[in-house]
Design a protein around this motif. Structure first.
Motif, short mmCIF file in Angstrom:
data_model
loop_
_atom_site.label_atom_id
_atom_site.label_comp_id
_atom_site.label_asym_id
_atom_site.label_seq_id
_atom_site.Cartn_x
_atom_site.Cartn_y
_atom_site.Cartn_z
N LEU A 46 -18.74 -18.31 -21.70
CA LEU A 46 -17.99 -19.56 -21.60
C LEU A 46 -17.91 -20.09 -20.18
O LEU A 46 -17.21 -21.08 -19.91
N THR A 47 -18.64 -19.47 -19.24
CA THR A 47 -18.49 -19.85 -17.83
C THR A 47 -19.31 -21.05 -17.36
O THR A 47 -18.94 -21.65 -16.35
N PRO A 48 -20.45 -21.43 -17.97
CA PRO A 48 -21.27 -22.49 -17.36
C PRO A 48 -20.51 -23.76 -17.04
O PRO A 48 -20.65 -24.32 -15.94
N GLN A 49 -19.69 -24.26 -17.97
CA GLN A 49 -18.96 -25.50 -17.71
C GLN A 49 -17.91 -25.30 -16.62
O GLN A 49 -17.72 -26.16 -15.75
N ILE A 360 -32.67 -12.21 -25.62
CA ILE A 360 -31.86 -12.00 -24.43
C ILE A 360 -31.12 -13.29 -24.05
O ILE A 360 -29.93 -13.28 -23.73
N ASP A 361 -31.83 -14.41 -24.10
CA ASP A 361 -31.21 -15.68 -23.71
C ASP A 361 -30.13 -16.09 -24.70
O ASP A 361 -29.09 -16.65 -24.31
N MET A 362 -30.35 -15.81 -25.98
CA MET A 362 -29.31 -16.11 -26.97
C MET A 362 -28.10 -15.21 -26.76
O MET A 362 -26.95 -15.65 -26.88
N HIS A 363 -28.34 -13.94 -26.46
CA HIS A 363 -27.25 -13.00 -26.17
C HIS A 363 -26.39 -13.51 -25.02
O HIS A 363 -25.17 -13.38 -25.03
N MET A 364 -27.04 -14.13 -24.03
CA MET A 364 -26.33 -14.62 -22.86
C MET A 364 -25.72 -16.00 -23.07
O MET A 364 -25.04 -16.52 -22.20
N GLY A 365 -25.97 -16.61 -24.25
CA GLY A 365 -25.36 -17.88 -24.57
C GLY A 365 -26.02 -19.09 -23.95
O GLY A 365 -25.39 -20.15 -23.82
N GLY A 369 -27.58 -23.93 -25.75
CA GLY A 369 -26.50 -24.68 -25.12
C GLY A 369 -25.13 -24.34 -25.66
O GLY A 369 -24.80 -23.18 -25.92
N VAL A 370 -24.32 -25.39 -25.86
CA VAL A 370 -22.93 -25.19 -26.26
C VAL A 370 -22.84 -24.49 -27.61
O VAL A 370 -21.96 -23.63 -27.82
N ALA A 371 -23.73 -24.84 -28.55
CA ALA A 371 -23.70 -24.18 -29.85
C ALA A 371 -23.88 -22.68 -29.72
O ALA A 371 -23.23 -21.89 -30.41
N ASN A 372 -24.77 -22.27 -28.82
CA ASN A 372 -25.00 -20.84 -28.57
C ASN A 372 -23.76 -20.19 -27.97
O ASN A 372 -23.38 -19.07 -28.33
N GLN A 373 -23.12 -20.90 -27.05
CA GLN A 373 -21.90 -20.36 -26.44
C GLN A 373 -20.81 -20.15 -27.48
O GLN A 373 -20.15 -19.11 -27.50
N VAL A 374 -20.64 -21.13 -28.35
CA VAL A 374 -19.61 -21.03 -29.39
C VAL A 374 -19.92 -19.86 -30.33
O VAL A 374 -19.02 -19.08 -30.71
N LEU A 375 -21.18 -19.72 -30.72
CA LEU A 375 -21.57 -18.64 -31.62
C LEU A 375 -21.30 -17.27 -31.00
O LEU A 375 -20.72 -16.38 -31.65
N MET A 376 -21.72 -17.08 -29.74
CA MET A 376 -21.51 -15.80 -29.09
C MET A 376 -20.02 -15.51 -28.87
O MET A 376 -19.57 -14.37 -29.02
N ALA A 377 -19.26 -16.55 -28.53
CA ALA A 377 -17.83 -16.36 -28.36
C ALA A 377 -17.17 -15.97 -29.68
O ALA A 377 -16.30 -15.09 -29.72
N ALA A 378 -17.61 -16.61 -30.79
CA ALA A 378 -17.05 -16.26 -32.10
C ALA A 378 -17.38 -14.83 -32.48
O ALA A 378 -16.53 -14.10 -33.01
N LEU A 379 -18.61 -14.38 -32.18
CA LEU A 379 -18.97 -12.99 -32.46
C LEU A 379 -18.10 -12.04 -31.65
O LEU A 379 -17.62 -11.03 -32.15
#
Length: 465
Positions: A46-49, A360-365, A369-379
């Motif tokens: 959740l840090t990029p923004q 690896i890139d999906m793991h890192m969110g 983009g934002v959809a990936n961040q939300v998915l990883m945060a939900a997991l």
């Protein structure tokens, strides 16, 4: 281990009891590490923004006008960096309103760290001066979170915590799915829903099953850059020819040894930095020519990094846009002729190498983009909730004082001989492939035996009284 007064049950029941006991032990002992990894992982993705807001002054500029030459921008940064700093890479401004990042190596910096000076490409004004980390060049705030997620800020010894969590997460997930499926078809599913203990267990199982595919993904991708299990994975990939292609920077060699995916993770040291001397500094005047050659050769991402050559080696130009669609092409350019001598295009990567890159890139969110961040945060949040409910189950079902609990070793002893052999071989294979899991399994068994013996001794003492 002997002395179990319970009659022998069917092999299927005993196997379920063994898996339930193993699931319990993994959750009890590895749960704190899973909670820490999940919490720090959620913070990281959740840090990029937040990072954009924290470092806006360094990352952005309000000046107008065309970008000046890269060589001149690098010279402006070098005037600030001082004589002890060695220029090793430049990242041109990726878009209007962005700054150019000029990176230096200095003796006082830590491993994988570099000093980044952010220059306005139109005015040469220095907008920021920060220490960045790894091949991704992450900024200080995210660097702290990266270390927190990877080693709890404990350095190399702390890396075992994250490897322990990743090594057991898939075992706990698969075991939990099996237990949930068995209970769904058994009498437990038909018992009163108002029972608090059953509600907790059902919620724990529902969360785990719902997140199971994502948790397996986190475990597999997390292991790829762990220390011991990652080494096993790299060896397997090398033996099967699943390595990630890389360019050759040698001006005398036609091909380079393949580079593992660890080099793409923020934890990796910037390749080509170690051993660079001042001869590379004189090459900075050719930055614009090198960029022009790379653009003509097909480097088309605005997110590009140019690394200065060491003596006897080529320039390295690489894309670092790892969002979708991935742009991580790289090429080597001969400083004498400005000709491309080697290249590695993502389109030509083997399928396994592409899948690992995307994983690896999906793991890192960062892949979607934002959809990936939300998915990883939900997991991550789901994993924390499931783990906390697991501890609640343990507390609600804790044995009464003096009760003799079923141990893991005892559960194994009650399995049929053939099943015992299969389980023992599976555990041995687990210990070899995932050394941290193997060592922790030995610790589980030691604690299990000691706990069972202590409970048996206490029960005998109470009976004697």
């Amino acid at each position: 281990m002997t002395g179990d007064p319970r009659p022998a049950a069917s092999p299927a029941v005993e196997l379920r009891a063994f898996i339930a006991r193993l699931h319990f032990y993994v959750g009890l002992f590895v749960g704190p590490f899973l909670l820490a990894a999940a919490l720090t992982g959620v913070l990281y993705v959740l840090t990029p923004q937040l990072e954009e807001a924290l470092y806006r002054q360094a990352l952005r500029t309000d000046s107008a006008g065309p970008a000046r030459s890269l060589a001149a921008q690098a010279e402006a940064a070098r005037a600030i960096a001082g004589p002890d700093a060695r220029l090793f890479a430049v990242r041109p401004a990726a878009a209007p309103g962005r700054t150019t990042r000029v990176m230096f190596v200095e003796p006082q910096l830590g491993a994988s760290e570099s000093r980044a000076i952010f220059v306005d490409p139109a005015t040469f004004a220095v907008k920021g001066d920060l220490v960045v980390y790894g091949t991704s060049g992450i900024l200080p705030f995210r660097t702290t979170l990266d270390h927190l997620h990877r080693d709890l800020l404990l350095g190399e010894p702390g890396r075992y915590y994250s490897e322990l969590a990743a090594s057991w997460l898939w075992v706990a997930t698969l075991g939990g799915v099996l237990l949930w499926a068995w209970r769904r078809t058994g009498r437990l599913s038909r018992k009163a829903p108002q029972n608090a203990r059953l509600r907790t267990r059902r919620l724990h199982g529902l969360i785990g099953v719902s997140l199971s595919l994502g948790l397996l993904f986190l475990s597999a991708t997390g292991l790829t850059w762990s220390r011991w299990a990652g080494g096993r994975i790299d060896a397997l990939r090398g033996g099967l020819g699943w390595v990630t292609p890389s360019v050759s920077l040698s001006l005398d060699a036609a091909a380079a040894p393949a580079m593992g995916d660890h080099a793409h993770h923020p934890a990796g040291a910037p390749p080509g930095v170690a051993g660079q001397d001042t001869a590379g500094q004189d090459a900075a005047g050719h930055l614009d020519a090198v960029l022009a050659t790379a653009l003509a050769a097909g480097i088309d991402s605005p997110m590009v990094e140019i690394r200065l050559p060491r003596p006897g080696s080529a320039w390295l130009v690489r894309e670092y846009d790892r969002s979708w669609p991935t742009q991580v092409d790289s090429l080597a350019i001969d400083p004498r002729t400005m000709q491309v001598t080697s290249r590695a295009d993502f389109a030509g990567f083997p399928l396994v190498a592409k899948l690992i890159r995307w994983g690896i890139d999906m793991h890192m969110g960062i892949l979607f983009g934002v959809a990936n961040q939300v998915l990883m945060a939900a997991l991550g949040i789901g994993l924390m909730v499931a783990a906390l409910h697991g501890y609640r189950i343990w507390w609600q079902n804790r044995p009464a004082p003096g009760a003799l609990p079923r141990s893991l070793v005892q559960s194994w002893c009650r399995l049929p001989p053939r099943t015992q052999i299969i389980v023992a071989l599976a555990m041995a294979a687990l210990g070899w492939a995932l050394p941290v899991a193997g060592l922790s399994l030995a610790a589980f068994l030691a604690v299990d035996v000691l706990r069972w013996r202590h409970a048996r001794t206490s029960a005998r003492s109470l009976a004697a009284e």
